[in-house]
Structure formats: C-alpha cells, structure tokens
Design a protein around this motif. Structure first.
Motif, mmCIF file in Angstrom:
data_model
loop_
_atom_site.group_PDB
_atom_site.id
_atom_site.type_symbol
_atom_site.label_atom_id
_atom_site.label_comp_id
_atom_site.label_asym_id
_atom_site.label_seq_id
_atom_site.Cartn_x
_atom_site.Cartn_y
_atom_site.Cartn_z
ATOM 1 N N UNK A 101 53.763 -32.586 21.563
ATOM 2 C CA UNK A 101 53.081 -32.624 20.262
ATOM 3 C C UNK A 101 53.408 -33.916 19.522
ATOM 4 N N UNK A 102 54.645 -34.380 19.641
ATOM 5 C CA UNK A 102 55.014 -35.665 19.032
ATOM 6 C C UNK A 102 54.170 -36.788 19.631
ATOM 7 N N UNK A 103 54.030 -36.782 20.952
ATOM 8 C CA UNK A 103 53.229 -37.814 21.622
ATOM 9 C C UNK A 103 51.773 -37.755 21.176
ATOM 10 N N UNK A 104 51.203 -36.556 21.103
ATOM 11 C CA UNK A 104 49.804 -36.409 20.680
ATOM 12 C C UNK A 104 49.604 -36.896 19.247
ATOM 13 N N UNK A 105 50.567 -36.612 18.378
ATOM 14 C CA UNK A 105 50.462 -37.030 16.975
ATOM 15 C C UNK A 105 50.494 -38.545 16.841
ATOM 16 N N UNK A 129 42.161 -34.293 16.293
ATOM 17 C CA UNK A 129 43.410 -34.200 15.547
ATOM 18 C C UNK A 129 44.258 -33.062 16.107
ATOM 19 N N UNK A 130 45.515 -33.346 16.475
ATOM 20 C CA UNK A 130 46.357 -32.282 17.031
ATOM 21 C C UNK A 130 46.708 -31.247 15.975
ATOM 22 N N UNK A 131 47.029 -30.059 16.419
ATOM 23 C CA UNK A 131 47.433 -28.993 15.504
ATOM 24 C C UNK A 131 48.749 -29.379 14.821
ATOM 25 N N UNK A 132 48.960 -28.926 13.591
ATOM 26 C CA UNK A 132 50.232 -29.226 12.904
ATOM 27 C C UNK A 132 51.413 -28.640 13.671
ATOM 28 N N UNK A 144 64.356 -26.906 26.070
ATOM 29 C CA UNK A 144 63.861 -26.149 24.913
ATOM 30 C C UNK A 144 62.716 -26.905 24.241
ATOM 31 N N UNK A 145 62.916 -28.218 24.026
ATOM 32 C CA UNK A 145 61.901 -29.028 23.341
ATOM 33 C C UNK A 145 60.662 -29.227 24.193
ATOM 34 N N UNK A 146 60.834 -29.193 25.510
ATOM 35 C CA UNK A 146 59.679 -29.353 26.404
ATOM 36 C C UNK A 146 58.907 -28.044 26.518
ATOM 37 N N UNK A 147 59.619 -26.933 26.670
ATOM 38 C CA UNK A 147 58.960 -25.654 26.912
ATOM 39 C C UNK A 147 58.165 -25.164 25.702
ATOM 40 N N UNK A 148 58.590 -25.515 24.465
ATOM 41 C CA UNK A 148 57.814 -25.074 23.300
ATOM 42 C C UNK A 148 56.811 -26.127 22.828
ATOM 43 N N UNK A 149 56.650 -27.186 23.627
ATOM 44 C CA UNK A 149 55.611 -28.177 23.360
ATOM 45 C C UNK A 149 55.933 -29.198 22.284
#
Length: 432
Positions: free
Chosen positions: A78-82, A211-214, A69-74
């Motif tokens: 997103x945590x890594x990019x932030x 900057x990654x999206x919120x 679930x956490x992988x499929x919705x990114x």
C-alpha cells in the motif's frame, strides 16, 4: 582426495542434485557436511551439527518474520501504491520513483527476495501502462532492491557482515558491509541511469492510475511499529559511531541489535493484532534461510579440515596480483548465474579473501566487495528470482519471450560494466 577437491566435489554434487531433483540444495549440502566431517575430517556428528550458524539462522528468521506482518496485511504494498499515485503526473521521473520504492521496500529489512516477489507484479503493471521498457523495469527492480537489501539492518547486509566476521574479520564486519553497500549503490545507480536513457525512460508516457484505498487502522498501526523498529535499529548505531567514547551509549546500541528489536516488533505486532502470527511466518523464506545456513555448515567442515591453508597455497601459485580482482568479478558473476549469491557465491568465495589479501596485497574490504557486487549483477538474469518475476508479470507470451532473450545478455552487460568500474576506480574502498 585433497580437502579443496573434496569440498569442490561436494559443492558441485549438492548443486547438481538440487537442480536435478528440484530439492533445496541446502539439504544435500548438510548431508555432505556430515559425511565429510565424520569420514574425512574425523569430526563427531555433534561437532558438525555445532557448525550450523545459529545466530545467522535466528537473525534471518526473526527479521523476516517481523516484516512478514507488514507484508501479509498489505502495508508495504500500500505504501508503494500510494507513492506511485502521488507521482503519476511526473512520467519522466516515474522510473526513478519505482527505483526508490524497490530500494526502500528492501531496505526496511524485508530484503531483495521479498521486494522481487511482492513489487515485481506492481512495477511491471505500471510499466506496461506507461510504456516503460521492460528491460528498464527489470533493471530498476533488481538494482533498487539489491541496494536496499545491503543496508546493515536488511537481510543482505546482515549476511555479508556475518560472512566477513566468520572468516576471521570480526572487527571489520560492519566496514565490509558498508563498503559493499556503497559499491552496490554507486555502480548500480549509474547502471540504472545509463539503462534509463538507452531504453528511452525519459520518454515515459503519462500513466492513469486509480487512487489507492486509504490505509486501514491496522495498516497505520503497522507503519508505526515498523517506524519504531527502524528508529531503534538505526539511530543507536549511528549515535555509537558518532560518540564511541560514551560507554552507556555503546551498551545501549549493543542491546539494540536488529534481532532483539525485531523480536520486540513481533510482540507489538501480535499484541496489536495487525496480522496473525501464522500469516507472518508463512512469509518467511525458509528455503533461502536453510540453504544459506546449510552451505555455511558445509564450508565450516571444510575449513576445519584445512581448506583455507590449501586455498592459500593454490592462490599463491596460480593467481597474480594484477589479474586477481578481474578474476574474482568474473568468477562471482559466473557462479551467481547458476546459484544464489547470498547462499552460495559469497560464503564460498569468501574463503579466498584471506589468502588473496596475503598473496596480492589487496585490501580484504575490496575483495569482499568484488565477490558480493559481482554476484549481485546476475540478479537480472531470467533464471534469477527478479528476472523470473519480471517475466511472470507479462501476460503476452511473445513479449515475455522477447524479454527472456534480452535478459540473457543483461548480466553480461553488467559484468562488462563492473570490470570498467574496477579499472577506472569507481568500484573501490569507500570506507578506508
């Protein structure tokens, strides 16, 4: 044909047929398990089928579905990019940040294969922009993800624990798991640091990253659910270890098994609609799970036919106590260059633990670490998932060819390093 020879022939045949026809070796292993069990060991079909490791299969399926679930919705990416964005102005520390990201990603329960698949493109893209050595990039991915995967609540740690318990060390499963984790962490962190300086990681250039999206509302919900699952998986286990005399605490910790908590996590994810169940299940590495469980069935039929006793005799006659540790490391590294560590190397070589402990006086916990950590160090080879993903992240074919050649020698360097760690006592029993 002796039981050990029949097992060896079946194992090699399953591997060769799998590679030849590009079919999961688990299916061939399961076929040989039925053939050997019925015709060589006199077992019924139902008896052989009963050797399928049900709990291990269920645990791996539930855990990987939850993190699907956490992988499929990114969310995890997103945590890594932030984290990368927040550390963009510290170029010399960037490799360490990427290392930590890979470790945390795999350590949450997703496991090393998921980290290799989802973080390798991101890490390689950052490394290309910042002129980080591609060898260093590969090392930080495989070392970080491998360490994280060995946490007791992640895929690798759970498999090591189950293998130890299924080989007669029921009361030492967690101790074996923790010792493998500590030996992996100590040896791989030092190996990463050495590679960092040898490849000029301290000269990393400033990298410009957008900057990654919120986080979206769905991703924030996912973070809360992952945090809750992590809390109820880890904290009760720690409390039980600190206060073993409290009966109610022991009972509650026993209920907070990773399979149970991740099942509740799946329900929460579905009710909160953070992603569809179909998308989450699509992220489950069924090929790896089938291979691991099928190999377990093949080994189980061989054990029922007396394989452990045969190995005990062979070990006593052919392996000296002084040479045994170095032999095991080399055997695990060599085998893992061609086959999966968690699926084949650890379950197969684990059969040697009891006879080696009896004939050489070595501690079983040490033997498990030699087998496991030795197998992990080929994770950087170009034929492994990590190495292949690192190569896939390079668009320049000439650069990919150069990295391919370097990655052929990296596992050899890893083996030499491990033998040195064993000789100097860096690789040892940390929990005894």
């Amino acid at each position: 044909m002796s039981v050990e020879m029949l097992f060896l022939v079946s194992l090699v045949a399953a591997l060769c047929l799998g590679f030849l026809f590009k079919v999961n070796i688990g299916y061939f292993a399961l076929t040989f398990a039925f053939m050997n069990g019925v015709f060589a060991y006199g077992l019924s079909i139902r008896k052989v089928a009963g050797m399928w490791p049900i709990y291990l299969f269920l645990m791996l399926f539930i855990v990987t579905t939850f993190y699907g679930f956490a992988i499929s919705n990114g969310t995890l990416v997103k945590v890594a990019e932030t984290i990368i964005y927040k550390n963009r102005n510290r170029p010399a520390l960037l490799p360490f940040v990427l290392f930590a990201i890979c470790m945390l990603f795999a350590g949450t329960g997703a496991g090393a294969p998921a980290a290799f698949a989802f973080l390798s493109p991101l890490v390689m893209a950052v490394c290309i922009k910042s002129q980080i050595s591609r060898v260093l990039a590969t090392v930080l991915i495989f070392c970080g993800a491998t360490i994280g995967s060995q946490f007791p609540f992640s895929v690798g740690g759970m498999i090591v624990q189950q293998v130890a318990e299924s080989n007669g060390f029921q009361s030492d499963g967690m101790a074996v798991c923790m010792n493998v984790l500590l030996n992996s962490a100590v040896t791989m962190i030092i190996f990463f640091i050495i590679t960092y300086f040898v490849t000029g990681g301290h000269k990393t250039r400033h990298v410009s990253i957008g900057k990654p999206e919120p986080f979206t509302p769905v991703q924030r919900k996912t973070l809360w659910i992952v945090g809750l699952v992590f809390f109820f998986t880890v904290v009760p286990a720690l409390a039980k270890a600190m206060f073993p005399e409290v009966a109610s605490l022991r009972k509650f910790a026993g209920f907070c098994d990773v399979t149970v908590i991740c099942t509740i996590g799946i329900i929460l994810c579905s009710l909160c609609k953070v992603a569809s169940e179909k998308e989450a299940i699509a992220k489950v590495p069924f090929a790896i799970i089938i291979m691991i469980c099928a190999m377990g069935t093949l080994i189980g039929t061989a054990v029922s036919g007396g394989l452990v006793n045969s190995l005990s005799v062979w070990v006593q006659e052919n392996v000296t106590s002084g040479a045994a540790p170095y032999f095991l490391l080399a055997a695990a590294c060599t085998m893992s260059f061609f086959v999966a560590t968690l699926g084949v190397v650890i379950p197969t070589l684990a059969l040697l633990v009891a006879p080696l402990a009896a004939s050489t006086g070595m501690e079983p916990i040490i033997i498990f670490s030699l087998i496991s950590v030795g197998g992990f160090y080929t994770g950087s080879s170009p034929f492994s998932t990590c190495g292949a993903m690192a190569l896939a992240g390079l668009e320049d074919q000439k650069e990919a060819d150069r990295l391919f050649k370097k990655l052929l020698f990296l596992p050899i360097a890893g083996l030499v390093w491990l033998e040195f760690c064993l000789y100097t006592g860096i690789l040892r029993n940390w929990v005894g």
